[in-house]
Structure formats: structure tokens, C-alpha cells
Scaffold this motif. Structure first.
Motif, PDB file in Angstrom:
ATOM      1  N   GLY A  57       0.785  -1.230   0.000  1.00  0.00           N
ATOM      2  CA  GLY A  57       0.000   0.000   0.000  1.00  0.00           C
ATOM      3  C   GLY A  57       0.810   1.268   0.000  1.00  0.00           C
ATOM      4  N   VAL A  58       1.084   1.859  -1.152  1.00  0.00           N
ATOM      5  CA  VAL A  58       1.632   3.204  -1.249  1.00  0.00           C
ATOM      6  C   VAL A  58       0.521   4.094  -1.768  1.00  0.00           C
ATOM      7  CG1 VAL A  58       3.366   4.668  -2.302  1.00  0.00           C
ATOM      8  CG2 VAL A  58       3.940   2.329  -1.697  1.00  0.00           C
ATOM      9  N   PRO A  59      -0.046   4.972  -0.954  1.00  0.00           N
ATOM     10  CA  PRO A  59      -1.226   5.724  -1.381  1.00  0.00           C
ATOM     11  C   PRO A  59      -0.906   6.678  -2.516  1.00  0.00           C
ATOM     12  CG  PRO A  59      -0.387   6.576   0.678  1.00  0.00           C
ATOM     13  CD  PRO A  59       0.390   5.330   0.393  1.00  0.00           C
ATOM     14  N   ARG A  60      -1.792   6.759  -3.468  1.00  0.00           N
ATOM     15  CA  ARG A  60      -1.643   7.723  -4.545  1.00  0.00           C
ATOM     16  C   ARG A  60      -2.989   7.887  -5.226  1.00  0.00           C
ATOM     17  NH1 ARG A  60      -1.759   6.253  -9.654  1.00  0.00           N
ATOM     18  NH2 ARG A  60      -1.515   4.091 -10.284  1.00  0.00           N
ATOM     19  N   HIS A  61      -3.086   8.944  -6.016  1.00  0.00           N
ATOM     20  CA  HIS A  61      -4.320   9.171  -6.759  1.00  0.00           C
ATOM     21  C   HIS A  61      -4.432   8.181  -7.901  1.00  0.00           C
ATOM     22  CE1 HIS A  61      -5.549  12.719  -4.658  1.00  0.00           C
ATOM     23  NE2 HIS A  61      -4.380  13.273  -4.828  1.00  0.00           N
ATOM     24  N   SER A  62      -5.635   7.992  -8.368  1.00  0.00           N
ATOM     25  CA  SER A  62      -5.881   7.127  -9.521  1.00  0.00           C
ATOM     26  C   SER A  62      -6.125   7.983 -10.746  1.00  0.00           C
ATOM     27  CB  SER A  62      -7.090   6.233  -9.251  1.00  0.00           C
ATOM     28  OG  SER A  62      -7.414   5.507 -10.413  1.00  0.00           O
ATOM     29  N   LEU A  63      -5.426   7.662 -11.828  1.00  0.00           N
ATOM     30  CA  LEU A  63      -5.581   8.399 -13.078  1.00  0.00           C
ATOM     31  C   LEU A  63      -6.877   8.028 -13.787  1.00  0.00           C
ATOM     32  CD1 LEU A  63      -4.053  10.314 -15.101  1.00  0.00           C
ATOM     33  CD2 LEU A  63      -3.209   8.248 -16.181  1.00  0.00           C
ATOM     34  N   ASP A  64      -7.423   6.839 -13.487  1.00  0.00           N
ATOM     35  CA  ASP A  64      -8.564   6.341 -14.256  1.00  0.00           C
ATOM     36  C   ASP A  64      -9.768   7.273 -14.166  1.00  0.00           C
ATOM     37  OD1 ASP A  64      -7.070   4.208 -14.977  1.00  0.00           O
ATOM     38  OD2 ASP A  64      -7.811   2.893 -13.405  1.00  0.00           O
ATOM     39  N   GLY A  65      -9.992   7.864 -12.988  1.00  0.00           N
ATOM     40  CA  GLY A  65     -11.154   8.719 -12.835  1.00  0.00           C
ATOM     41  C   GLY A  65     -11.049  10.037 -13.562  1.00  0.00           C
ATOM     42  N   GLU A  66      -9.855  10.385 -14.061  1.00  0.00           N
ATOM     43  CA  GLU A  66      -9.658  11.672 -14.719  1.00  0.00           C
ATOM     44  C   GLU A  66      -9.422  11.546 -16.213  1.00  0.00           C
ATOM     45  OE1 GLU A  66      -6.402  13.458 -12.678  1.00  0.00           O
ATOM     46  OE2 GLU A  66      -7.596  14.041 -10.956  1.00  0.00           O
ATOM     47  N   LEU A  67      -9.286  10.328 -16.723  1.00  0.00           N
ATOM     48  CA  LEU A  67      -9.024  10.158 -18.149  1.00  0.00           C
ATOM     49  C   LEU A  67     -10.222  10.609 -18.975  1.00  0.00           C
ATOM     50  CD1 LEU A  67      -7.286   6.688 -18.329  1.00  0.00           C
ATOM     51  CD2 LEU A  67      -6.286   8.883 -18.921  1.00  0.00           C
ATOM     52  N   PRO A  68      -9.971  11.073 -20.197  1.00  0.00           N
ATOM     53  CA  PRO A  68     -11.094  11.366 -21.093  1.00  0.00           C
ATOM     54  C   PRO A  68     -11.939  10.118 -21.312  1.00  0.00           C
ATOM     55  CG  PRO A  68      -9.019  12.198 -21.987  1.00  0.00           C
ATOM     56  CD  PRO A  68      -8.662  11.368 -20.807  1.00  0.00           C
ATOM     57  N   HIS A  69     -13.224  10.335 -21.535  1.00  0.00           N
ATOM     58  CA  HIS A  69     -14.126   9.200 -21.730  1.00  0.00           C
ATOM     59  C   HIS A  69     -13.826   8.565 -23.083  1.00  0.00           C
ATOM     60  CE1 HIS A  69     -17.597   6.665 -21.306  1.00  0.00           C
ATOM     61  NE2 HIS A  69     -18.059   7.066 -22.473  1.00  0.00           N
ATOM     62  N   ASP A  70     -12.964   7.552 -23.061  1.00  0.00           N
ATOM     63  CA  ASP A  70     -12.548   6.872 -24.281  1.00  0.00           C
ATOM     64  C   ASP A  70     -12.440   5.386 -23.954  1.00  0.00           C
ATOM     65  OD1 ASP A  70     -11.368   5.829 -26.521  1.00  0.00           O
ATOM     66  OD2 ASP A  70      -9.955   7.472 -26.786  1.00  0.00           O
ATOM     67  N   PRO A  71     -13.446   4.598 -24.264  1.00  0.00           N
ATOM     68  CA  PRO A  71     -13.404   3.159 -23.929  1.00  0.00           C
ATOM     69  C   PRO A  71     -12.211   2.445 -24.552  1.00  0.00           C
ATOM     70  CG  PRO A  71     -15.629   3.828 -24.556  1.00  0.00           C
ATOM     71  CD  PRO A  71     -14.728   4.984 -24.874  1.00  0.00           C
ATOM     72  N   LEU A  72     -11.805   2.854 -25.758  1.00  0.00           N
ATOM     73  CA  LEU A  72     -10.683   2.187 -26.405  1.00  0.00           C
ATOM     74  C   LEU A  72      -9.391   2.435 -25.637  1.00  0.00           C
ATOM     75  CD1 LEU A  72      -9.487   0.558 -28.692  1.00  0.00           C
ATOM     76  CD2 LEU A  72      -9.393   2.653 -30.075  1.00  0.00           C
ATOM     77  N   LEU A  73      -9.189   3.670 -25.173  1.00  0.00           N
ATOM     78  CA  LEU A  73      -7.988   3.967 -24.394  1.00  0.00           C
ATOM     79  C   LEU A  73      -7.977   3.173 -23.091  1.00  0.00           C
ATOM     80  CD1 LEU A  73      -5.416   5.513 -23.789  1.00  0.00           C
ATOM     81  CD2 LEU A  73      -6.813   7.447 -23.028  1.00  0.00           C
ATOM     82  N   ARG A  74      -9.102   3.080 -22.429  1.00  0.00           N
ATOM     83  CA  ARG A  74      -9.158   2.307 -21.189  1.00  0.00           C
ATOM     84  C   ARG A  74      -8.890   0.824 -21.459  1.00  0.00           C
ATOM     85  NH1 ARG A  74     -11.287   5.458 -17.127  1.00  0.00           N
ATOM     86  NH2 ARG A  74     -12.265   7.391 -17.847  1.00  0.00           N
TER      87      ARG A  74
END
Length: 484
Positions: A57-74
Motif C-alpha cells: 500500500g503506497v497511497p496515490r491518486h488514480s488516473l482512471d477517474g480523470e481520463l477522457p471518456h474513451d473506452p478504447l484507451l481504457r
């Protein structure tokens, strides 16, 4: 972010990290990871990758919630989590650190061994002389032995050496997971950059092909005007040069698209032919509009940078090096080991496993170096030097992170300014294009003027889409610099 806010944040971070260290606010407890809010905690277990069983557990923010809405990129990011070679290598290193921690914990427990031994021995016939010079014959000697035993032992940790080794293994495990996070974070941002490059090349290729059609039409119209004597012959040469320049741009965009596709395949651990068909079937309008990206807060907390996994890894490595230096220093003191053995020993198979063959042994051993020729002192000096190196590496990592954050934030601010200016310029060009079309309909301008305006608009559209890609890259780089 203003300059005042940037410098205040920087100096708060320098004082908070360099003076006390990122984990100095509370004492470190071996085996217990630092507390993290549930919303910020992320572990290899949560990524869907080929992951180890442990999570420190090293706490950090998650990038997933801020990515542009692009299903292909995810989908590509999830693919990289599963197949990327660098992430797999980090997973292997993490599993190795887990094994080292398990070994250190096992050394603190008693051990139990079992054995079964059967042997038959014959010594040859020999002779000897007594004091009077007489020779005596010694017949051949035969013996056999049957031995079944259980042996147990336990080392009493008099001076805490085993506890220190366990604490060092815990720190190395935490460093391994932090390094895993750093690798995964870097890979994910590389995927975002390669994906953006591919989509930009795809967009620019479509714009260039549209521009080529307009330019070829303009070249034909210019040639007709030159043949009619309305324009000078130099206008034909200029139009031909412009047409060749667009063809060269198309070739460059094709090469950029193939290069970005190959880079994506490398990051995803896949062949180019195995990439999703959606990459090629998508419309070439990814950067046609501004991508909504979350803004960075003006006042960043000084503790934010301490969540960077590379800084956390460097901090845990320096902690492990300090513990190792202390453990090696304690090697000069004696160790106390308790041993015991219980079993059946007999010279005859008939008496084996009977009461008279029962044997046991209980003992204790206290041993330590008396004169080692300076070996322990040399090892301790080397461990201290390694600890100083780890401390210097941690400080260098902190200053590197500071430089990366300031550079990324400056790049992001400049990108936002440039994007806003080009959006305004694009609006003016769209108005000019609409006016040119109305003028052609009204007969005030010819077709050549309209084509020139359309080409100018497409040229600026190419620049604008490149700027939007740069803005996305700057935004992602700022999150990467902050460990998100």
C-alpha cells in the motif's frame, strides 16, 4: 498555478521531505504499511494485472477517474496492465521480495529435522607392536549402525538481529511494491502518449488528404488562369510546390502513424496485427474538439509529492540500508542456539526401536567471533557506505521530482495559453471562410480565393489538433510528475 503558489509549495515540500523524510511523521512498524485513505489506496491486486499476492500500500491518486471518456484507451491501458513486459518484470521482482520476507520470518521460528541412517562398516586386518617388540595381530573389524532421530533447534534473538533482518525485508518489500507502481504508472502514461500520437497522425492524415484534394483543384485552376494569361507562370510553380509539400506531409503522417502503432504494440506486449481493429476503424476526429480535462488545483498540499512511488521506493530502500548496517554491526556479538535430538540408535537391527536403543540429546551453544581479522568491521563499513548512497539517492530523487513537477506545470500552463490563442484564431478563420463562401456566391470573389481560404483554415486546423495533442500530453505529464 501562480509563481507564488509554486514556490511556496516547493519550499514546504523541501522542508517536509528533506528534513524529516516522507515517512518520519510516525514511527515505522515492520510489517504494517502506512495508512492510506480507501479512495487513494491502490495495490497490484486492484489493477487486473498478473499480480503478486502481497500488497503493502503506497497511497496515490488514480488516473482512471480523470481520463477522457474513451473506452478504447481504457481497454489499451487494461491490456498493458496484463501483458506489458516491464510490469511483468516488476511483478517478478516483487515476488522475489516477498520470498525474502518469508525467509526472514522463517528464520525466527524453530526448526525440526528428521533422519534415518543405516550403515555397515568393515576395517581391514592390521597389526601392532607392544613395548617389548612383540607383534600382535588385530583382526578385521566389522560394525553396523541403525539410527532414527528427530532434531530440533531454535536461535534466541539476543540482540535483535533477526528482528532487524525481518524489518529490512519488510522495507525491501514495500520498496518493491513502490517500484512496481512506478513502473506501472510510467507504462500507463507511455500508452497514453503513444495512443495520442497515433490518433493525431490519424487525424492529420485525413486533414492532409483533404488539403491535397483542395490543392490539386487550386493547381488546376491556377494552370488554367496561366494559360489564359490572367496569372503569371510563377503562380503555377508555387501551386505545384505546395502540392508536393502536402504529399510529403502525408508520407510523414503515415510514418508517424506506423511508428505510434508499433510503439503501442510494444507497450501492450502484442504484435501490431493483434491490436484492436477499433484503432483503424475509428473516425479521424479525435482532436477535432477540445478534450475536457480536469484542472489542477491552484494550491497543492506539500505532502502530495511524497506519494510518488519512486520517492516512496527510495525512502524504503534507505530505510532498509540503515537497518542492514545496524544488523551487520550486531554480528560481532554472540548468538545463543538451543538444540535437541531424540531417536533410536542401535548396532543391531533386532534391538532397533526398543527401549534400550532410545537416545536423546539436549544442548545449548553460545558462540561468537573472537578474532575475525577485521571482517565484520569491513562489512559494517560497506553497509554504512551503502546506507549513505541510499540516502543520497533518495535526496536526488526528491530534487528530480521537484524539477519534474515544476517543468510539467510550466509546460501545462504554456499549453493552455497556446491552445486558447489558437482556438480564438480558429474562430476567426472560420468566420473568414464563411465570408469567402458568401462572397463567391455573390460573385465578389472567384473560386481560387475560396480554395486558398479553405487551405489556410485546414493548415491552422492541423496546427490546432497538434496543440490539442500537446495539451493532452502536458496534462498527462503533470499527473505523472505528481505520482498520479
Amino acid at each position: 498555478m501562480t509563481a507564488c503558489h509554486t514556490h511556496r509549495w516547493r519550499w514546504l515540500l523541501v522542508l517536509g521531505l528533506l528534513a524529516n523524510g516522507p515517512t518520519s511523521a510516525e514511527p515505522a512498524t515492520p510489517g504494517i504499511p502506512p495508512a492510506a485513505p480507501p479512495a487513494l489506496a491502490e495495490s497490484p491486486r486492484e489493477t487486473g494485472a498478473k499480480k503478486p499476492e502481497m500488497q503493502t500500500g503506497v497511497p496515490r491518486h488514480s488516473l482512471d477517474g480523470e481520463l477522457p471518456h474513451d473506452p478504447l484507451l481504457r481497454e489499451l491501458l487494461a491490456w498493458a496492465d496484463r501483458n506489458n513486459a516491464d510490469i511483468e518484470l516488476a511483478n517478478a521482482r516483487l515476488r522475489q521480495a516477498e520470498a525474502e520476507r518469508a525467509l526472514a520470518a522463517a528464520d525466527r521460528r524453530p526448526w525440526l529435522h528428521g533422519g534415518l541412517n543405516a550403515e555397515r562398516k568393515r576395517l581391514p586386518e592390521s597389526s601392532m607392536r607392544d613395548g617389548d617388540g612383540n607383534r600382535h595381530r588385530i583382526p578385521a573389524y566389522r560394525s553396523q549402525l541403525f539410527d532414527t532421530h528427530l532434531s530440533a533447534g531454535y536461535e534466541i534473538d539476543l540482540f535483535g538481529r533477526q528482528q532487524l533482518r525481518a524489518a529490512s525485508a519488510e522495507a525491501l518489500l514495500a520498496a518493491g511494491e513502490a517500484e512496481w507502481r512506478a513502473v506501472r504508472l510510467s507504462v500507463r502514461h507511455e500508452v497514453i502518449a503513444a495512443y495520442a500520437d497515433f490518433r493525431l497522425a490519424y487525424d492529420l492524415l485525413a486533414l492532409a488528404r483533404r488539403a491535397l484534394l483542395l490543392q490539386e483543384t487550386l493547381l488546376s485552376a491556377t494552370s488554367a488562369r496561366v494559360e489564359s494569361g490572367i496569372d503569371a507562370p510563377s503562380r503555377t510553380r508555387e501551386a505545384a510546390h505546395a502540392t508536393d509539400a502536402i504529399r510529403q506531409d502525408i508520407a510523414e503522417y503515415e510514418a508517424s502513424r506506423r511508428h505510434a502503432l508499433a510503439r503501442l504494440a510494444q507497450l501492450l506486449g502484442e504484435e501490431t496485427a493483434g491490436l484492436p481493429r477499433e484503432l483503424h476503424d475509428a473516425e479521424a476526429t479525435y482532436f477535432a474538439d477540445d478534450i475536457p480535462l480536469p484542472a489542477l488545483p491552484a494550491n497543492l498540499p506539500a505532502s502530495l509529492l511524497s506519494r510518488r512511488p519512486d520517492i516512496a521506493a527510495a525512502d524504503k530502500l534507505r530505510e532498509a540500508s540503515r537497518i542492514d548496517a545496524e544488523r551487520i554491526r550486531l554480528e560481532r556479538y554472540p548468538a545463543l542456539t538451543l538444540t535437541g535430538s531424540l531417536g533410536f540408535i542401535s548396532d543391531s537391527l533386532q534391538r532397533w526401536l526398543r527401549g534400550e536403543a532410545l537416545a536423546w540429546l539436549v544442548g545449548g551453544a553460545l558462540g561468537g567471533p573472537l578474532l575475525d581479522g577485521g571482517r565484520n568491521a569491513a562489512r559494517h563499513a560497506g553497509a554504512q557506505a551503502a546506507s549513505e548512497m541510499a540516502e543520497a539517492a533518495w535526496r536526488r530523487q526528491v530534487y528530480t521530482a521537484l524539477a519534474e513537477v515544476e517543468s510539467a506545470l510550466s509546460r501545462l500552463a504554456a499549453s493552455e495559453t497556446r491552445l486558447a490563442a489558437q482556438n480564438r484564431q480558429q474562430g476567426r478563420l472560420q468566420n473568414a471562410l464563411a465570408s469567402a463562401r458568401q462572397a463567391k456566391v455573390g460573385g465578389r470573389h472567384g473560386r481560387g480565393a475560396l480554395l486558398s481560404t479553405e487551405l489556410q483554415t485546414l493548415e491552422h486546423e492541423t496546427l490546432l489538433r497538434s496543440t490539442r495533442r500537446d495539451h493532452l500530453a502536458a496534462w498527462a505529464a503533470s499527473r505523472h510528475a505528481l505520482g498520479e
